[in-house]
Scaffold this active site. Structure first.
Site, short mmCIF file in Angstrom:
data_model
loop_
_atom_site.label_atom_id
_atom_site.label_comp_id
_atom_site.label_asym_id
_atom_site.label_seq_id
_atom_site.Cartn_x
_atom_site.Cartn_y
_atom_site.Cartn_z
N SER A 64 47.64 49.56 39.84
CA SER A 64 46.44 49.84 38.99
C SER A 64 46.55 50.11 37.36
O SER A 64 46.15 51.03 36.76
CB SER A 64 45.77 51.14 39.41
OG SER A 64 44.27 51.29 38.98
N SER A 65 47.48 49.19 36.86
CA SER A 65 47.82 49.23 35.51
C SER A 65 46.57 48.92 34.61
O SER A 65 46.54 49.56 33.70
CB SER A 65 48.98 48.32 34.95
OG SER A 65 48.72 46.87 35.47
N GLY A 85 49.95 45.87 41.46
CA GLY A 85 48.99 46.57 42.57
C GLY A 85 49.02 47.89 42.40
O GLY A 85 48.65 48.64 43.31
N ASP A 117 36.89 49.45 49.00
CA ASP A 117 36.07 50.17 48.29
C ASP A 117 34.64 49.44 47.60
O ASP A 117 33.73 49.84 47.11
CB ASP A 117 36.82 50.52 46.80
CG ASP A 117 37.30 49.26 46.15
OD1 ASP A 117 37.52 48.18 46.62
OD2 ASP A 117 37.70 49.53 44.89
N ARG A 162 47.81 54.42 40.20
CA ARG A 162 47.20 55.06 41.57
C ARG A 162 47.99 54.26 42.74
O ARG A 162 48.42 53.02 42.68
CB ARG A 162 45.98 55.03 41.98
CG ARG A 162 45.29 53.63 41.85
CD ARG A 162 44.87 52.93 43.41
NE ARG A 162 44.55 51.94 43.07
CZ ARG A 162 45.32 50.68 43.25
NH1 ARG A 162 46.69 50.77 43.35
NH2 ARG A 162 44.98 49.59 43.26
N HIS A 173 40.67 47.24 50.10
CA HIS A 173 39.77 46.16 50.00
C HIS A 173 38.60 46.60 50.78
O HIS A 173 38.03 46.03 51.83
CB HIS A 173 40.19 44.99 50.69
CG HIS A 173 41.03 44.03 49.97
ND1 HIS A 173 40.35 43.29 48.98
CD2 HIS A 173 42.26 43.87 49.73
CE1 HIS A 173 41.22 42.62 48.27
NE2 HIS A 173 42.40 42.97 48.54
N ASP A 205 40.21 52.29 41.75
CA ASP A 205 41.25 52.33 40.93
C ASP A 205 40.77 53.45 39.58
O ASP A 205 41.38 54.60 39.34
CB ASP A 205 41.49 51.23 39.96
CG ASP A 205 41.89 49.98 41.04
OD1 ASP A 205 42.45 50.65 41.94
OD2 ASP A 205 42.08 49.07 40.61
C1 GLA Z 1 42.10 46.24 43.13
C2 GLA Z 1 40.70 46.43 42.78
C3 GLA Z 1 40.16 47.54 43.61
C4 GLA Z 1 40.39 47.43 45.20
C5 GLA Z 1 41.69 47.29 45.50
C6 GLA Z 1 41.83 46.65 46.88
O1 GLA Z 1 43.11 47.11 42.89
O2 GLA Z 1 40.55 46.76 41.43
O3 GLA Z 1 38.80 48.10 43.32
O4 GLA Z 1 39.49 46.57 45.67
O5 GLA Z 1 42.26 46.00 44.70
O6 GLA Z 1 41.75 47.71 47.82
#
Ligand code: GLA
Length: 386
Positions: free
Chosen positions: A129-130, A127, A45, A36, A43, A175
Protein backbone atom coordinates in the site's frame (compact mmCIF):
# COMPACT_ATOMS: atom_id res chain seq x y z
CA UNK A 1 11.21 4.15 18.63
CA UNK A 2 8.65 4.53 15.84
CA UNK A 3 8.40 8.27 16.64
CA UNK A 4 12.19 8.65 16.46
CA UNK A 5 12.36 6.88 13.11
CA UNK A 6 9.54 9.11 11.82
CA UNK A 7 11.40 12.24 12.94
CA UNK A 8 14.60 11.10 11.22
CA UNK A 9 12.67 10.34 8.02
CA UNK A 10 10.98 13.76 8.20
CA UNK A 11 14.39 15.47 8.47
CA UNK A 12 15.56 13.44 5.47
CA UNK A 13 12.51 14.50 3.45
CA UNK A 14 13.12 18.19 4.22
CA UNK A 15 16.78 17.74 3.24
CA UNK A 16 15.64 16.08 -0.02
CA UNK A 17 13.32 19.03 -0.68
CA UNK A 18 16.11 21.54 -0.15
CA UNK A 19 18.56 19.40 -2.09
CA UNK A 20 16.24 19.25 -5.10
CA UNK A 21 14.80 22.77 -5.12
CA UNK A 22 17.31 24.86 -3.17
CA UNK A 23 16.87 26.88 0.01
CA UNK A 24 13.64 28.80 0.56
CA UNK A 25 12.31 31.28 3.11
CA UNK A 26 9.05 29.23 3.16
CA UNK A 27 8.92 26.63 5.95
CA UNK A 28 8.58 23.01 4.86
CA UNK A 29 5.85 20.85 6.39
CA UNK A 30 5.98 17.06 6.53
CA UNK A 31 3.50 14.21 6.78
CA UNK A 32 4.21 10.53 7.39
CA UNK A 33 1.92 7.55 6.78
CA UNK A 34 2.39 3.78 7.14
CA UNK A 35 1.88 0.93 4.70
CA UNK A 36 -0.53 -1.88 5.52
CA UNK A 37 -0.46 -5.65 5.61
CA UNK A 38 -3.65 -7.58 5.02
CA UNK A 39 -3.76 -10.66 7.23
CA UNK A 40 -6.83 -12.26 5.62
CA UNK A 41 -9.42 -10.62 3.34
CA UNK A 42 -7.81 -9.92 -0.02
CA UNK A 43 -9.82 -8.85 -3.08
CA UNK A 44 -13.05 -8.52 -1.10
CA UNK A 45 -12.95 -4.82 -0.19
CA UNK A 46 -14.75 -3.96 -3.43
CA UNK A 47 -17.22 -6.79 -2.88
CA UNK A 48 -18.76 -5.90 0.50
CA UNK A 49 -16.35 -8.24 2.30
CA UNK A 50 -14.58 -8.44 5.64
CA UNK A 51 -10.86 -7.60 5.81
CA UNK A 52 -8.50 -8.25 8.71
CA UNK A 53 -5.63 -5.80 8.30
CA UNK A 54 -2.99 -3.83 10.20
CA UNK A 55 -0.80 -0.85 9.44
CA UNK A 56 2.93 -1.62 9.51
CA UNK A 57 6.11 0.09 10.66
CA UNK A 58 7.35 0.84 7.12
CA UNK A 59 6.37 4.38 6.20
CA UNK A 60 6.37 7.16 3.58
CA UNK A 61 7.17 10.79 4.40
CA UNK A 62 6.29 13.73 2.15
CA UNK A 63 7.76 17.21 2.66
CA UNK A 64 6.04 20.18 1.00
CA UNK A 65 6.46 23.92 0.61
CA UNK A 66 4.87 26.46 -1.75
CA UNK A 67 6.36 26.46 -5.21
CA UNK A 68 8.66 29.38 -6.02
CA UNK A 69 7.59 29.54 -9.70
CA UNK A 70 3.88 28.64 -9.54
CA UNK A 71 4.50 25.19 -11.11
CA UNK A 72 3.99 21.80 -9.43
CA UNK A 73 7.24 19.97 -8.66
CA UNK A 74 7.98 16.58 -7.09
CA UNK A 75 11.07 14.52 -6.44
CA UNK A 76 11.13 10.87 -5.30
CA UNK A 77 13.95 8.31 -5.35
CA UNK A 78 15.94 10.19 -7.98
CA UNK A 79 12.94 10.87 -10.23
CA UNK A 80 11.82 14.45 -10.75
CA UNK A 81 8.66 15.83 -12.37
CA UNK A 82 7.31 19.29 -13.04
CA UNK A 83 4.07 20.58 -14.56
CA UNK A 84 1.79 23.61 -14.83
CA UNK A 85 -1.35 21.81 -13.67
CA UNK A 86 -1.76 19.11 -11.02
CA UNK A 87 -3.57 16.66 -13.36
CA UNK A 88 -2.41 13.04 -13.64
CA UNK A 89 0.24 12.36 -16.30
CA UNK A 90 1.29 8.77 -15.50
CA UNK A 91 4.32 9.58 -13.34
CA UNK A 92 5.38 9.91 -9.70
CA UNK A 93 3.64 13.28 -9.42
CA UNK A 94 0.16 11.81 -9.98
CA UNK A 95 -0.72 10.72 -6.45
CA UNK A 96 1.05 13.67 -4.81
CA UNK A 97 -0.74 16.27 -6.91
CA UNK A 98 -4.05 14.36 -6.67
CA UNK A 99 -3.78 14.70 -2.88
CA UNK A 100 -3.74 18.48 -3.29
CA UNK A 101 -6.62 18.49 -5.78
CA UNK A 102 -8.71 16.23 -3.55
CA UNK A 103 -8.25 18.58 -0.56
CA UNK A 104 -9.22 21.53 -2.73
CA UNK A 105 -12.34 19.70 -3.91
CA UNK A 106 -13.39 18.02 -0.66
CA UNK A 107 -12.69 20.67 1.97
CA UNK A 108 -12.09 23.74 -0.15
CA UNK A 109 -8.49 23.89 1.12
CA UNK A 110 -6.47 26.66 -0.54
CA UNK A 111 -3.52 24.38 -1.39
CA UNK A 112 -1.18 26.39 -3.69
CA UNK A 113 1.20 24.85 -6.27
CA UNK A 114 3.84 22.98 -4.28
CA UNK A 115 7.37 21.65 -4.29
CA UNK A 116 7.31 18.14 -2.83
CA UNK A 117 9.87 15.50 -1.82
CA UNK A 118 9.28 11.87 -0.86
CA UNK A 119 11.42 9.66 1.39
CA UNK A 120 10.26 6.16 2.33
CA UNK A 121 11.17 2.98 4.15
CA UNK A 122 8.04 1.42 2.59
CA UNK A 123 8.88 -0.24 -0.75
CA UNK A 124 7.05 0.97 -3.85
CA UNK A 125 4.69 -1.29 -5.80
CA UNK A 126 5.25 -4.17 -3.37
CA UNK A 127 1.63 -4.84 -2.37
CA UNK A 128 2.07 -3.04 0.96
CA UNK A 129 0.00 0.00 0.00
CA UNK A 130 2.67 2.53 -0.87
CA UNK A 131 0.12 4.38 -3.04
CA UNK A 132 -2.38 5.03 -0.27
CA UNK A 133 0.45 5.83 2.16
CA UNK A 134 1.88 8.37 -0.30
CA UNK A 135 -1.47 10.11 -0.79
CA UNK A 136 -2.26 10.17 2.93
CA UNK A 137 1.24 11.39 3.86
CA UNK A 138 0.94 14.17 1.27
CA UNK A 139 -2.48 15.13 2.64
CA UNK A 140 -1.14 15.27 6.21
CA UNK A 141 1.69 17.58 5.13
CA UNK A 142 -0.80 19.84 3.30
CA UNK A 143 -3.30 19.90 6.17
CA UNK A 144 -0.46 21.00 8.44
CA UNK A 145 0.51 23.72 6.01
CA UNK A 146 -3.06 24.95 5.72
CA UNK A 147 -3.73 24.69 9.45
CA UNK A 148 -6.74 22.46 8.72
CA UNK A 149 -7.93 19.22 10.32
CA UNK A 150 -10.10 16.38 9.04
CA UNK A 151 -11.98 13.50 10.64
CA UNK A 152 -10.39 10.06 10.12
CA UNK A 153 -13.21 8.79 7.91
CA UNK A 154 -13.22 11.99 5.83
CA UNK A 155 -9.46 11.77 5.35
CA UNK A 156 -9.71 8.13 4.20
CA UNK A 157 -12.57 9.07 1.84
CA UNK A 158 -10.60 12.01 0.41
CA UNK A 159 -7.55 9.78 -0.14
CA UNK A 160 -9.70 7.13 -1.87
CA UNK A 161 -11.24 9.87 -4.05
CA UNK A 162 -7.74 11.06 -5.00
CA UNK A 163 -6.59 7.60 -6.01
CA UNK A 164 -9.77 6.32 -7.62
CA UNK A 165 -11.35 9.36 -9.25
CA UNK A 166 -8.32 11.63 -9.83
CA UNK A 167 -5.55 9.12 -10.59
CA UNK A 168 -7.98 6.60 -12.05
CA UNK A 169 -6.97 3.42 -10.18
CA UNK A 170 -10.08 1.26 -9.59
CA UNK A 171 -9.08 0.30 -5.99
CA UNK A 172 -11.34 -0.42 -3.02
CA UNK A 173 -11.38 1.29 0.41
CA UNK A 174 -9.06 -1.14 2.24
CA UNK A 175 -5.72 0.64 1.90
CA UNK A 176 -6.85 4.15 2.80
CA UNK A 177 -8.95 3.03 5.77
CA UNK A 178 -6.16 0.97 7.30
CA UNK A 179 -3.44 3.59 6.70
CA UNK A 180 -5.62 6.14 8.50
CA UNK A 181 -7.39 4.18 11.25
CA UNK A 182 -5.08 1.36 12.39
CA UNK A 183 -4.13 1.24 16.04
CA UNK A 184 -0.95 0.23 17.82
CA UNK A 185 -0.82 -3.45 18.78
CA UNK A 186 -4.04 -4.29 17.05
CA UNK A 187 -5.52 -5.29 13.74
CA UNK A 188 -8.69 -3.85 12.26
CA UNK A 189 -11.61 -5.90 11.08
CA UNK A 190 -13.00 -3.71 8.32
CA UNK A 191 -16.53 -4.45 7.19
CA UNK A 192 -16.70 -3.12 3.63
CA UNK A 193 -20.47 -3.57 3.46
CA UNK A 194 -21.25 -0.84 5.97
CA UNK A 195 -17.81 0.74 6.45
CA UNK A 196 -17.63 -0.16 10.15
CA UNK A 197 -14.33 -0.95 11.88
CA UNK A 198 -13.67 -3.24 14.80
CA UNK A 199 -10.42 -3.19 16.73
CA UNK A 200 -8.97 -6.69 17.24
CA UNK A 201 -6.30 -6.82 19.96
CA UNK A 202 -3.00 -8.40 18.87
CA UNK A 203 -3.25 -11.47 21.13
CA UNK A 204 -0.19 -13.18 19.66
CA UNK A 205 3.01 -13.63 21.63
CA UNK A 206 6.28 -14.95 20.24
CA UNK A 207 5.31 -14.76 16.55
CA UNK A 208 6.04 -12.06 13.99
CA UNK A 209 5.00 -11.13 10.47
CA UNK A 210 7.64 -11.52 7.80
CA UNK A 211 7.16 -9.93 4.38
CA UNK A 212 9.23 -10.62 1.29
CA UNK A 213 8.95 -8.36 -1.73
CA UNK A 214 9.69 -10.46 -4.79
CA UNK A 215 10.93 -7.37 -6.61
CA UNK A 216 8.45 -8.10 -9.41
CA UNK A 217 6.36 -4.91 -9.30
CA UNK A 218 2.64 -5.40 -8.85
CA UNK A 219 0.29 -3.00 -10.57
CA UNK A 220 -3.08 -2.30 -9.03
CA UNK A 221 -3.81 0.04 -11.95
CA UNK A 222 -3.14 -2.80 -14.38
CA UNK A 223 -5.50 -4.86 -16.52
CA UNK A 224 -5.63 -7.89 -14.19
CA UNK A 225 -7.03 -5.96 -11.23
CA UNK A 226 -9.68 -4.21 -13.34
CA UNK A 227 -10.66 -7.55 -14.89
CA UNK A 228 -11.10 -9.15 -11.43
CA UNK A 229 -13.36 -6.27 -10.42
CA UNK A 230 -15.48 -6.70 -13.54
CA UNK A 231 -15.72 -10.46 -12.99
CA UNK A 232 -16.72 -9.97 -9.34
CA UNK A 233 -19.51 -7.61 -10.41
CA UNK A 234 -20.66 -9.90 -13.22
CA UNK A 235 -20.76 -12.97 -10.95
CA UNK A 236 -22.85 -11.05 -8.42
CA UNK A 237 -25.27 -10.07 -11.17
CA UNK A 238 -25.63 -13.70 -12.26
CA UNK A 239 -26.19 -14.73 -8.63
CA UNK A 240 -29.12 -12.26 -8.57
CA UNK A 241 -28.02 -11.05 -5.14
CA UNK A 242 -27.74 -7.49 -3.89
CA UNK A 243 -24.54 -8.23 -1.97
CA UNK A 244 -21.97 -11.02 -1.68
CA UNK A 245 -22.82 -11.08 2.02
CA UNK A 246 -26.18 -12.67 1.15
CA UNK A 247 -24.45 -15.48 -0.72
CA UNK A 248 -22.80 -18.68 0.57
CA UNK A 249 -20.48 -21.20 -1.07
CA UNK A 250 -23.31 -23.65 -1.88
CA UNK A 251 -25.23 -20.95 -3.71
CA UNK A 252 -22.10 -20.14 -5.72
CA UNK A 253 -21.61 -23.84 -6.65
CA UNK A 254 -25.23 -24.16 -7.73
CA UNK A 255 -25.63 -20.89 -9.64
CA UNK A 256 -22.30 -20.38 -11.38
CA UNK A 257 -19.69 -22.30 -13.29
CA UNK A 258 -16.19 -21.86 -14.67
CA UNK A 259 -14.15 -18.72 -14.04
CA UNK A 260 -16.99 -16.74 -12.46
CA UNK A 261 -17.72 -19.59 -10.05
CA UNK A 262 -14.08 -19.56 -8.94
CA UNK A 263 -14.02 -15.78 -8.54
CA UNK A 264 -17.23 -15.76 -6.48
CA UNK A 265 -16.08 -18.73 -4.39
CA UNK A 266 -12.94 -16.82 -3.44
CA UNK A 267 -14.94 -13.75 -2.41
CA UNK A 268 -17.45 -15.68 -0.31
CA UNK A 269 -14.93 -17.96 1.40
CA UNK A 270 -12.39 -15.16 1.94
CA UNK A 271 -14.87 -13.11 3.95
CA UNK A 272 -15.64 -16.19 6.08
CA UNK A 273 -11.90 -16.71 6.61
CA UNK A 274 -11.37 -13.08 7.59
CA UNK A 275 -14.04 -13.37 10.31
CA UNK A 276 -12.44 -16.58 11.61
CA UNK A 277 -8.96 -15.06 11.45
CA UNK A 278 -10.16 -12.14 13.62
CA UNK A 279 -11.43 -14.65 16.18
CA UNK A 280 -8.10 -16.53 16.08
CA UNK A 281 -6.13 -13.31 16.56
CA UNK A 282 -8.33 -12.24 19.44
CA UNK A 283 -7.89 -15.65 21.09
CA UNK A 284 -4.12 -15.61 20.59
CA UNK A 285 -4.37 -18.74 18.40
CA UNK A 286 -1.45 -18.16 16.02
CA UNK A 287 -1.64 -21.71 14.61
CA UNK A 288 -5.20 -21.15 13.44
CA UNK A 289 -4.36 -17.69 12.10
CA UNK A 290 -1.49 -19.22 10.12
CA UNK A 291 -3.75 -21.92 8.66
CA UNK A 292 -6.31 -19.34 7.60
CA UNK A 293 -3.60 -17.21 5.97
CA UNK A 294 -2.35 -20.21 3.99
CA UNK A 295 -5.91 -21.09 2.96
CA UNK A 296 -6.46 -17.49 1.85
CA UNK A 297 -3.30 -17.69 -0.25
CA UNK A 298 -4.44 -20.90 -1.93
CA UNK A 299 -7.79 -19.34 -2.77
CA UNK A 300 -6.07 -16.27 -4.24
CA UNK A 301 -3.81 -18.52 -6.28
CA UNK A 302 -6.33 -21.10 -7.50
CA UNK A 303 -9.74 -19.37 -7.52
CA UNK A 304 -8.85 -15.71 -7.97
CA UNK A 305 -5.71 -16.42 -10.00
CA UNK A 306 -3.71 -13.39 -8.90
CA UNK A 307 -0.54 -15.32 -7.99
CA UNK A 308 2.65 -15.51 -10.01
CA UNK A 309 5.23 -18.32 -10.20
CA UNK A 310 7.55 -16.20 -8.02
CA UNK A 311 4.91 -15.52 -5.37
CA UNK A 312 3.92 -19.20 -5.37
CA UNK A 313 7.56 -20.20 -4.85
CA UNK A 314 8.06 -17.66 -2.04
CA UNK A 315 4.90 -18.80 -0.24
CA UNK A 316 5.90 -22.46 -0.65
CA UNK A 317 9.38 -21.75 0.73
CA UNK A 318 7.90 -19.94 3.73
CA UNK A 319 5.34 -22.65 4.50
CA UNK A 320 8.05 -25.35 4.30
CA UNK A 321 10.30 -23.45 6.71
CA UNK A 322 10.24 -24.80 10.30
CA UNK A 323 8.51 -22.26 12.55
CA UNK A 324 6.38 -20.74 9.78
CA UNK A 325 2.69 -21.05 10.68
CA UNK A 326 1.23 -19.81 7.41
CA UNK A 327 1.88 -17.61 4.37
CA UNK A 328 0.14 -15.92 1.47
CA UNK A 329 0.54 -13.21 -1.13
CA UNK A 330 -0.40 -9.76 0.15
CA UNK A 331 -2.21 -6.94 -1.66
CA UNK A 332 -3.53 -7.16 -5.19
CA UNK A 333 -1.07 -9.84 -6.36
CA UNK A 334 0.25 -10.08 -9.94
CA UNK A 335 3.67 -9.48 -8.34
CA UNK A 336 4.63 -7.70 -5.13
CA UNK A 337 5.04 -9.38 -1.75
CA UNK A 338 4.23 -12.46 0.26
CA UNK A 339 3.67 -12.35 4.01
CA UNK A 340 4.18 -15.12 6.56
CA UNK A 341 3.39 -15.50 10.24
CA UNK A 342 6.47 -17.00 11.86
CA UNK A 343 7.73 -18.01 15.31
CA UNK A 344 10.08 -15.19 16.28
CA UNK A 345 13.24 -17.32 16.51
CA UNK A 346 12.66 -18.65 12.99
CA UNK A 347 12.11 -15.24 11.35
CA UNK A 348 15.69 -14.73 10.10
CA UNK A 349 15.81 -18.19 8.50
CA UNK A 350 12.36 -17.78 6.98
CA UNK A 351 13.37 -14.43 5.46
CA UNK A 352 16.42 -16.04 3.88
CA UNK A 353 14.34 -18.93 2.52
CA UNK A 354 11.75 -16.57 1.03
CA UNK A 355 14.38 -14.31 -0.56
CA UNK A 356 16.25 -17.29 -1.98
CA UNK A 357 13.05 -18.63 -3.58
CA UNK A 358 12.26 -15.21 -5.07
CA UNK A 359 15.77 -14.89 -6.48
CA UNK A 360 15.60 -18.40 -7.94
CA UNK A 361 12.28 -17.99 -9.75
CA UNK A 362 11.76 -14.24 -10.23
CA UNK A 363 13.52 -11.49 -12.08
CA UNK A 364 13.48 -8.76 -9.45
CA UNK A 365 15.74 -8.02 -6.51
CA UNK A 366 14.03 -9.53 -3.45
CA UNK A 367 13.96 -7.81 -0.06
CA UNK A 368 12.38 -8.85 3.21
CA UNK A 369 11.36 -7.38 6.56
CA UNK A 370 9.97 -8.29 9.94
CA UNK A 371 6.80 -6.18 10.11
CA UNK A 372 5.34 -4.82 13.32
CA UNK A 373 1.70 -3.76 13.50
CA UNK A 374 1.76 0.01 13.93
CA UNK A 375 -0.61 2.92 14.30
CA UNK A 376 -2.31 4.78 11.47
CA UNK A 377 -2.22 8.56 11.01
CA UNK A 378 -5.29 9.10 13.20
CA UNK A 379 -2.85 8.28 16.03
CA UNK A 380 0.46 9.61 14.71
CA UNK A 381 -0.92 12.84 13.19
CA UNK A 382 -3.61 13.63 15.76
CA UNK A 383 -2.86 17.36 15.29
CA UNK A 384 -4.60 17.25 11.87
CA UNK A 385 -6.72 14.08 12.05
CA UNK A 386 -9.57 14.32 14.52
C1 GLA B 1 -5.09 -3.30 -3.69
C2 GLA B 1 -6.28 -2.35 -3.69
C3 GLA B 1 -7.22 -2.65 -2.51
C4 GLA B 1 -7.59 -4.13 -2.46
C5 GLA B 1 -6.35 -5.00 -2.56
C6 GLA B 1 -6.67 -6.47 -2.65
O1 GLA B 1 -4.29 -3.08 -2.58
O2 GLA B 1 -5.84 -1.02 -3.59
O3 GLA B 1 -8.36 -1.84 -2.58
O4 GLA B 1 -8.53 -4.45 -3.44
O5 GLA B 1 -5.55 -4.64 -3.69
O6 GLA B 1 -7.23 -6.89 -1.44
Amino acid sequence: MIAEAAEAQAREAVAALEGAFGPSPAAAMTGTAPGRCTLVGEHVDYADGLVLVCAIDLTVTVAVRPSADGHWHAVSAGRRVERDHPAAAGDIGDRLFAAALALRQRIDAAVPPLEMAVVASLPEAAGLSSSAALIVAAMISMLRREGRALGADDLAAAALHAERELVGVPCGPLDHRSVVSSLENAALLLDCRDGSLERVGWGLGGVVLVACDTGDAHDVGGAGYAERRRQAAEALRLLSAASYREVDAEWVEAALEGVLQRRARHIVTETERAGRAAAALRAGDETRLGELMTASGRSLRDDYEVGTPTLDAVVAAAVAHPGCLGARLVGAGFGGSAVAVVVEGAAAGCRRAMEAAAARVGEGRPRSWVLRPGPGVAVTAADVVR
